[in-house]
Write an enzyme that holds these catalytic residues in place. Structure first.
Site, mmCIF file in Angstrom:
data_model
loop_
_atom_site.group_PDB
_atom_site.id
_atom_site.type_symbol
_atom_site.label_atom_id
_atom_site.label_comp_id
_atom_site.label_asym_id
_atom_site.label_seq_id
_atom_site.Cartn_x
_atom_site.Cartn_y
_atom_site.Cartn_z
ATOM 1 N N TYR A 1 32.353 39.089 33.017
ATOM 2 C CA TYR A 1 33.326 38.547 34.025
ATOM 3 C C TYR A 1 32.807 37.390 34.504
ATOM 4 C CZ TYR A 1 34.343 43.430 34.784
ATOM 5 O OH TYR A 1 34.739 44.782 34.686
ATOM 6 N N LYS B 1 23.781 48.964 26.356
ATOM 7 C CA LYS B 1 24.194 49.114 24.950
ATOM 8 C C LYS B 1 23.285 48.706 23.884
ATOM 9 C CE LYS B 1 27.411 51.088 22.496
ATOM 10 N NZ LYS B 1 27.683 52.478 22.194
ATOM 11 N N ASP C 1 27.848 54.936 26.641
ATOM 12 C CA ASP C 1 28.828 55.814 26.484
ATOM 13 C C ASP C 1 28.329 57.135 26.548
ATOM 14 O OD1 ASP C 1 26.928 55.206 24.523
ATOM 15 O OD2 ASP C 1 28.306 55.222 22.805
ATOM 16 N N ASP D 1 31.094 48.428 36.449
ATOM 17 C CA ASP D 1 32.461 48.469 37.337
ATOM 18 C C ASP D 1 33.135 49.849 36.582
ATOM 19 O OD1 ASP D 1 34.671 47.797 38.259
ATOM 20 O OD2 ASP D 1 35.168 46.454 36.836
ATOM 21 N N ASP E 1 33.579 53.750 38.826
ATOM 22 C CA ASP E 1 35.125 54.265 39.180
ATOM 23 C C ASP E 1 34.948 55.439 38.524
ATOM 24 O OD1 ASP E 1 35.870 51.716 40.460
ATOM 25 O OD2 ASP E 1 37.015 51.419 38.798
#
Length: 367
Positions: A141, A190, A222, A246, A250
């Site tokens: 971002y 990751k 994941d 992020d 959620d």
């Protein structure tokens, strides 16, 4: 000394829920005879309309000289067609960056009266109580500007960039939080693919040596996404980079059954923090007086705990919310049995529960 809280109502239901939280905070401060000044400024779509920018310099300046910032919500379909740099969400990203808020704290806790509202089985979500600590100022971002390449712009490049210092400070925050909870930390990355994740893992291992009482687990993002659904109660503190956090936060928000119940805090190394509900601006119900104020009220409890060193009063608010829900009071978004109230009525019930707690506490002190 007078404390200053800057309020950024923002868009949609933002003004309604921040007004509710300010009512609760003022009740707390009146009871303790604490001198606190509230200053309101614009951000998001409201600032675009009035100032031509989603984050006016006046807003930044006021926030920087405050003890804490309470934010409602930004955005809405009205501004969806605007250029990316002018959308309301840039106000939120911008204020986080301007204030150097690098750690986003997102709890996921189930409330007993709301367990049946979760999309997961009650047996799976009972007792869930964990926190996601998300890095806020680095990663995809905030990498160098995206590029469109090729003669027809058929290729695009986004940059994921982190410095060791950026990683270490948020990881240290997560370890400190874990020490005050159940002393379990899950670091999510990751590392089987990304070099940035491999450095992240190295730094977590280094910081872990300073916190030998905290049990550390490394997990791939994941796999973590699956485990949040399969067995969410296993987690205590999760720390991860910006985009992963992020997405996972959620996902975690749905475990509890309602976005309208979840607070958040964005922190830095000193006590200045920005506090906001997890939910969005909900323009479809704005102005109707039915928005759920509890996430913002619980964010105000975070404000007391992290920015004003008032953990006792923060706990009083959190227990008052539990009491109100246990009595069956709720806003229309919570599909549970009991009495549905509007925003003001729900806030009144929280204040009533606080008054009961004040009276009980006074009686215990006099006994």
């Amino acid at each position: 000394m007078t404390k200053t809280i800057t309020v950024l109502p923002g868009d949609g239901i933002g003004p309604e829920v921040t007004d509710a939280a300010v009512r609760v905070l003022k009740h707390i401060f009146d009871h303790s005879r604490t001198d606190v000044r509230f200053v309101e400024k614009r951000i998001g779509g409201a600032a675009i309309e009035a100032d031509g920018t989603p984050l006016p310099q006046e807003t930044i300046a006021q926030c920087r000289k405050s003890n804490a910032v309470l934010l409602g919500a930004v955005g809405g379909p009205k501004w969806a067609g605007m250029a990316a740099k002018m959308r309301p969400e840039q106000g939120l990203l911008g204020i986080r960056k301007a204030l150097g808020l690098f750690a986003n704290i997102r709890p996921a806790r189930t409330f007993a009266p709301l367990i049946d509202a979760s999309p997961l089985k009650a047996s799976r979500v009972a007792g869930v109580d964990f926190v996601i600590v998300r890095e806020l100022t680095g990663g995809l971002y905030f990498g160098k500007p995206s590029e469109r390449r090729g003669p027809n712009h058929e290729q695009v490049v986004d940059t994921l960039a982190y410095s060791a210092d950026e990683i270490e400070r948020v990881v240290e925050t997560a370890f400190q939080m874990a020490e005050k909870r159940r002393r379990k930390l899950t670091s999510v990355d990751k590392a089987n693919v990304l070099e940035s994740s491999r450095m992240w893992r190295e730094i977590v291992n280094r910081v872990a040596k300073r916190h030998p009482d905290v049990a550390v687990t490394h997990a791939l993002v994941d796999s973590t996404a699956m485990q949040l659904i399969a067995c969410p109660a296993q987690f205590d503190v999760i720390v991860t980079e910006n985009m992963f956090g992020d997405i996972l936060s959620d996902e975690a928000s749905m475990i509890t059954g309602s976005l309208g119940m979840l607070p958040s805090a964005s922190l830095r190394t000193d006590q200045l923090g920005l506090y906001e509900p997890v939910h969005g601006s909900a323009p479809d119900i704005a102005g109707r007086g039915v928005a759920n104020p509890l996430a913002t009220i619980l964010s105000a409890a975070f404000l007391l705990r992290y920015s004003l060193d008032r953990a006792h009063e923060a706990g009083q608010i959190e227990r008052a919310v539990d009491t109100v829900l246990a009595r069956g009071y709720h806003t229309p978004d919570l599909k549970i049995s009991g009495e549905a109230l509007d925003t003001a009525g729900m806030t009144d019930q929280v204040i009533t529960a606080l008054d009961e707690a004040f009276t009980k506490e006074k009686g215990e002190m006099e006994a």
